[in-house]
Scaffold this active site. Structure first.
Site, PDB file in Angstrom:
ATOM      1  N   HIS A 189       1.702 -53.969  -5.243  1.00 43.00           N
ATOM      2  CA  HIS A 189       2.364 -53.022  -6.145  1.00 43.00           C
ATOM      3  C   HIS A 189       3.467 -52.303  -5.384  1.00 43.00           C
ATOM      4  O   HIS A 189       3.572 -52.434  -4.154  1.00 43.00           O
ATOM      5  CB  HIS A 189       1.356 -52.023  -6.725  1.00 43.00           C
ATOM      6  CG  HIS A 189       0.570 -51.290  -5.688  1.00 43.00           C
ATOM      7  ND1 HIS A 189       1.096 -50.316  -4.893  1.00 43.00           N
ATOM      8  CD2 HIS A 189      -0.712 -51.434  -5.281  1.00 43.00           C
ATOM      9  CE1 HIS A 189       0.178 -49.872  -4.069  1.00 43.00           C
ATOM     10  NE2 HIS A 189      -0.940 -50.549  -4.269  1.00 43.00           N
TER      11      HIS A 189
HETATM   12  P1  TYD Z   1      -4.650 -49.316  -5.321  1.00 40.05           P
HETATM   13  O1  TYD Z   1      -3.581 -48.321  -5.012  1.00 40.05           O
HETATM   14  O2  TYD Z   1      -4.285 -50.445  -6.238  1.00 40.05           O
HETATM   15  O3  TYD Z   1      -5.247 -49.905  -3.960  1.00 40.05           O
HETATM   16  P2  TYD Z   1      -4.545 -50.769  -2.797  1.00 40.05           P
HETATM   17  O4  TYD Z   1      -3.085 -50.595  -2.896  1.00 40.05           O
HETATM   18  O5  TYD Z   1      -5.051 -50.206  -1.547  1.00 40.05           O
HETATM   19  O6  TYD Z   1      -4.995 -52.178  -2.941  1.00 40.05           O
HETATM   20  O7  TYD Z   1      -5.917 -48.534  -5.898  1.00 40.05           O
HETATM   21  C1  TYD Z   1      -7.135 -49.185  -6.171  1.00 40.05           C
HETATM   22  C2  TYD Z   1      -7.908 -48.312  -7.149  1.00 40.05           C
HETATM   23  O8  TYD Z   1      -8.227 -47.047  -6.554  1.00 40.05           O
HETATM   24  C3  TYD Z   1      -7.142 -48.001  -8.433  1.00 40.05           C
HETATM   25  O9  TYD Z   1      -8.068 -48.055  -9.501  1.00 40.05           O
HETATM   26  C4  TYD Z   1      -6.672 -46.594  -8.260  1.00 40.05           C
HETATM   27  C5  TYD Z   1      -7.703 -45.981  -7.339  1.00 40.05           C
HETATM   28  N1  TYD Z   1      -7.130 -44.970  -6.425  1.00 40.05           N
HETATM   29  C6  TYD Z   1      -7.413 -43.624  -6.624  1.00 40.05           C
HETATM   30  O10 TYD Z   1      -8.140 -43.242  -7.570  1.00 40.05           O
HETATM   31  N2  TYD Z   1      -6.869 -42.708  -5.769  1.00 40.05           N
HETATM   32  C7  TYD Z   1      -6.066 -43.078  -4.728  1.00 40.05           C
HETATM   33  O11 TYD Z   1      -5.590 -42.210  -3.957  1.00 40.05           O
HETATM   34  C8  TYD Z   1      -5.774 -44.471  -4.554  1.00 40.05           C
HETATM   35  C9  TYD Z   1      -4.888 -44.943  -3.434  1.00 40.05           C
HETATM   36  C10 TYD Z   1      -6.327 -45.367  -5.421  1.00 40.05           C
END
Ligand code: TYD
Length: 138
Positions: free
Chosen positions: A54
């Site tokens: 993303h």
């Molecule tokens: P995501 O940002 O897609 O994770 P990564 O980039 O590390 O693979 O987030 C994964 C899930 O966690 C998504 O459902 C959102 C949640 N999340 C939070 O609730 N708070 C946060 O600070 C972060 C980074 C993610």
């Protein structure tokens, strides 16, 4: 502001070397170009897993391998760069509007992320085509 891949640089953090164990510290606004509003970390990452996938509209981040190693692939829509992180005194600064993927996690690795804003799902581009579209109108 430059939101291109060359704005994403490795930052050498202060390291107080000590035979009792080394110490590194990070002050928001001085060692990194933003105030820290959130910290999160990835751990227990299974072998072969990929994270990220993303981009963020406004969020700035510093990514640190607190333990072990992993790769961050940065993509500004024009150029891609793969960065290997394996030192807890180096942080990779990621500016807004960069698509990122994290892979190649070593067993037991911990990825800590310092972020300039609290979690906001509206700040994400989770679809690559939407991201590219948004880049063209920057
Ligand atoms: P995501 O940002 O897609 O994770 P990564 O980039 O590390 O693979 O987030 C994964 C899930 O966690 C998504 O459902 C959102 C949640 N999340 C939070 O609730 N708070 C946060 O600070 C972060 C980074 C993610």
């Amino acid at each position: 502001m430059n939101f291109n891949i060359d704005a994403c640089q490795m930052i050498s953090l202060p390291k107080i070397a000590d035979p009792r164990g080394n110490l590194t510290f990070i002050e928001g606004g001085s060692h990194i170009p933003f105030d820290i509003l959130r910290v999160y970390y990835l751990y227990d990452v299974p072998g072969g897993a990929e994270r990220g996938g993303h981009a963020h509209k406004g969020l700035q981040q510093l990514i640190i391998a607190m333990s072990g190693s992993f790769d961050v692939v940065l993509d500004d829509g024009r150029e891609k760069k793969r960065v290997h992180l394996n030192r807890s005194y180096n942080g990779l600064y990621v500016c807004p509007m960069i698509w990122r993927e994290l892979d190649n996690f070593s067993s037991g690795s911990v990825c800590m992320v310092l972020a300039s804003s609290k979690y906001d799902e509206d700040d994400y581009y989770r679809n690559y085509a939407d991201f590219i579209q948004a880049r063209t109108s920057l």
